[in-house]
Design a protein around this motif. Structure first.
Motif, PDB file in Angstrom:
ATOM      1  N   MET A 130       1.065  -1.206  -0.050  1.00 22.32           N
ATOM      2  CA  MET A 130       0.055   0.117   0.152  1.00 22.32           C
ATOM      3  C   MET A 130       1.018   1.225   0.080  1.00 22.32           C
ATOM      4  SD  MET A 130      -3.287  -0.991   2.514  1.00 22.32           S
ATOM      5  CE  MET A 130      -2.173  -1.477   3.628  1.00 22.32           C
ATOM      6  N   ALA A 131       1.833   1.535   0.708  1.00 19.91           N
ATOM      7  CA  ALA A 131       2.707   2.404   0.840  1.00 19.91           C
ATOM      8  C   ALA A 131       3.313   2.866  -0.414  1.00 19.91           C
ATOM      9  CB  ALA A 131       3.854   2.239   2.047  1.00 19.91           C
ATOM     10  N   LYS A 132       3.752   1.678  -0.980  1.00 16.93           N
ATOM     11  CA  LYS A 132       4.631   1.957  -2.384  1.00 16.93           C
ATOM     12  C   LYS A 132       3.717   2.360  -3.442  1.00 16.93           C
ATOM     13  CE  LYS A 132       8.380  -1.329  -1.466  1.00 16.93           C
ATOM     14  NZ  LYS A 132       8.875  -2.726  -1.824  1.00 16.93           N
ATOM     15  N   ALA A 133       2.388   1.857  -3.338  1.00 13.23           N
ATOM     16  CA  ALA A 133       1.328   2.235  -4.345  1.00 13.23           C
ATOM     17  C   ALA A 133       0.584   3.756  -4.077  1.00 13.23           C
ATOM     18  CB  ALA A 133       0.257   1.242  -4.541  1.00 13.23           C
ATOM     19  N   CYS A 134       0.912   4.083  -2.834  1.00 14.48           N
ATOM     20  CA  CYS A 134       0.396   5.466  -2.475  1.00 14.48           C
ATOM     21  C   CYS A 134       1.042   6.609  -3.098  1.00 14.48           C
ATOM     22  CB  CYS A 134       0.172   5.580  -0.940  1.00 14.48           C
ATOM     23  SG  CYS A 134      -0.516   7.084  -0.245  1.00 14.48           S
ATOM     24  N   GLN A 135       0.264   7.600  -3.606  1.00 12.97           N
ATOM     25  CA  GLN A 135       0.692   8.737  -4.092  1.00 12.97           C
ATOM     26  C   GLN A 135       0.261   9.969  -3.536  1.00 12.97           C
ATOM     27  OE1 GLN A 135      -1.233   8.888  -8.393  1.00 12.97           O
ATOM     28  NE2 GLN A 135      -0.312   6.846  -8.577  1.00 12.97           N
ATOM     29  N   SER A 136      -0.158  10.072  -2.297  1.00  8.09           N
ATOM     30  CA  SER A 136      -0.501  10.972  -1.161  1.00  8.09           C
ATOM     31  C   SER A 136       0.430  11.087  -0.218  1.00  8.09           C
ATOM     32  CB  SER A 136      -1.893  10.725  -0.877  1.00  8.09           C
ATOM     33  OG  SER A 136      -2.106   9.953   0.103  1.00  8.09           O
ATOM     34  N   GLU A 137       0.124  12.089   0.524  1.00  4.95           N
ATOM     35  CA  GLU A 137       1.372  12.456   1.518  1.00  4.95           C
ATOM     36  C   GLU A 137       1.034  11.550   2.707  1.00  4.95           C
ATOM     37  OE1 GLU A 137       3.138  16.202   3.780  1.00  4.95           O
ATOM     38  OE2 GLU A 137       1.452  16.643   2.422  1.00  4.95           O
ATOM     39  N   TYR A 138      -0.229  11.206   3.017  1.00  2.21           N
ATOM     40  CA  TYR A 138      -0.585  10.428   4.025  1.00  2.21           C
ATOM     41  C   TYR A 138      -1.230   8.995   3.681  1.00  2.21           C
ATOM     42  CZ  TYR A 138       0.434  15.181   6.105  1.00  2.21           C
ATOM     43  OH  TYR A 138       0.756  16.282   6.589  1.00  2.21           O
ATOM     44  N   ILE A 139      -1.093   8.258   4.592  1.00  3.17           N
ATOM     45  CA  ILE A 139      -1.780   6.941   4.548  1.00  3.17           C
ATOM     46  C   ILE A 139      -2.791   6.800   5.800  1.00  3.17           C
ATOM     47  CG2 ILE A 139      -1.566   4.270   4.474  1.00  3.17           C
ATOM     48  CD1 ILE A 139       1.166   4.880   3.198  1.00  3.17           C
ATOM     49  N   THR A 140      -3.963   6.667   5.210  1.00  2.87           N
ATOM     50  CA  THR A 140      -4.897   6.265   6.386  1.00  2.87           C
ATOM     51  C   THR A 140      -5.393   4.729   6.421  1.00  2.87           C
ATOM     52  OG1 THR A 140      -6.842   6.749   5.111  1.00  2.87           O
ATOM     53  CG2 THR A 140      -5.965   8.483   6.641  1.00  2.87           C
ATOM     54  N   PHE A 141      -5.328   4.210   7.420  1.00  2.00           N
ATOM     55  CA  PHE A 141      -5.579   2.729   7.773  1.00  2.00           C
ATOM     56  C   PHE A 141      -6.954   2.529   8.561  1.00  2.00           C
ATOM     57  CE2 PHE A 141      -4.945  -1.507   9.588  1.00  2.00           C
ATOM     58  CZ  PHE A 141      -4.730  -2.199   8.420  1.00  2.00           C
ATOM     59  N   LEU A 142      -7.905   1.612   7.968  1.00  2.00           N
ATOM     60  CA  LEU A 142      -9.135   1.471   8.865  1.00  2.00           C
ATOM     61  C   LEU A 142      -9.236  -0.197   8.849  1.00  2.00           C
ATOM     62  CD1 LEU A 142     -11.570   2.506  10.128  1.00  2.00           C
ATOM     63  CD2 LEU A 142     -12.649   2.483   8.098  1.00  2.00           C
ATOM     64  N   GLU A 143      -9.291  -0.843   9.767  1.00  2.00           N
ATOM     65  CA  GLU A 143      -9.409  -1.953   9.947  1.00  2.00           C
ATOM     66  C   GLU A 143     -10.832  -2.284   9.717  1.00  2.00           C
ATOM     67  OE1 GLU A 143      -7.329  -4.574  12.421  1.00  2.00           O
ATOM     68  OE2 GLU A 143      -6.192  -3.134  13.211  1.00  2.00           O
ATOM     69  N   GLU A 144     -11.008  -3.551   9.229  1.00  2.00           N
ATOM     70  CA  GLU A 144     -12.347  -4.201   8.657  1.00  2.00           C
ATOM     71  C   GLU A 144     -13.484  -4.207   9.663  1.00  2.00           C
ATOM     72  OE1 GLU A 144     -14.134  -7.871   6.159  1.00  2.00           O
ATOM     73  OE2 GLU A 144     -11.889  -7.700   6.565  1.00  2.00           O
ATOM     74  N   ASP A 145     -13.006  -4.428  11.015  1.00  2.00           N
ATOM     75  CA  ASP A 145     -13.723  -4.461  12.196  1.00  2.00           C
ATOM     76  C   ASP A 145     -14.245  -3.207  13.032  1.00  2.00           C
ATOM     77  OD1 ASP A 145     -11.295  -4.487  13.218  1.00  2.00           O
ATOM     78  OD2 ASP A 145     -11.726  -6.057  14.682  1.00  2.00           O
ATOM     79  N   PHE A 146     -13.630  -2.028  12.443  1.00  2.00           N
ATOM     80  CA  PHE A 146     -13.621  -0.825  12.967  1.00  2.00           C
ATOM     81  C   PHE A 146     -14.907  -0.255  12.614  1.00  2.00           C
ATOM     82  CE2 PHE A 146     -12.497   3.945  13.189  1.00  2.00           C
ATOM     83  CZ  PHE A 146     -12.143   3.749  14.461  1.00  2.00           C
ATOM     84  N   VAL A 147     -15.520   0.522  13.691  1.00  2.00           N
ATOM     85  CA  VAL A 147     -16.956   1.100  13.633  1.00  2.00           C
ATOM     86  C   VAL A 147     -16.734   2.669  13.647  1.00  2.00           C
ATOM     87  CG1 VAL A 147     -19.338   0.963  14.128  1.00  2.00           C
ATOM     88  CG2 VAL A 147     -18.085  -1.115  14.065  1.00  2.00           C
ATOM     89  N   LEU A 148     -17.031   3.525  12.927  1.00  2.00           N
ATOM     90  CA  LEU A 148     -17.298   4.813  13.314  1.00  2.00           C
ATOM     91  C   LEU A 148     -18.365   5.126  13.941  1.00  2.00           C
ATOM     92  CD1 LEU A 148     -15.771   6.577   9.936  1.00  2.00           C
ATOM     93  CD2 LEU A 148     -14.625   6.434  12.135  1.00  2.00           C
TER      94      LEU A 148
END
Length: 87
Positions: A41-59
């Protein structure tokens, strides 16, 4: 990035449908690649920041609160005072 992503399954199709609604590019692997996925993911990212949300995470907060917290996190990262922000 989705691990153990079985091509043709209903879950596979649903994930791509949701990602498409938000303009996300889906990355996946049929196996369980654990931390290798972070590197990919980091190598493919073109933005300055990476956000990571796990599948079981609830907002539980509203959209405005989430945006404010993300802006605060990006501010900390941009200041150079922090390398990682966990929310």
């Amino acid at each position: 990035f989705f691990q153990q992503d079985e091509e043709g399954s209903n879950l596979h199709k649903w994930r791509r449908e949701i990602a498409g609604q938000y303009g996300f590019t889906v990355m996946s692997d049929a196996g369980n690649v654990a931390y290798q996925s972070f590197d990919r993911m980091a190598k493919a990212c073109q933005s300055e920041y990476i956000t990571f949300l796990e599948e079981d995470f609830v907002l539980v907060e509203g959209k405005d609160t989430v945006h404010a917290q993300l802006r605060n996190a990006f501010g900390l990262l941009g200041s150079g005072k922090e390398d990682v922000v966990r929310m």
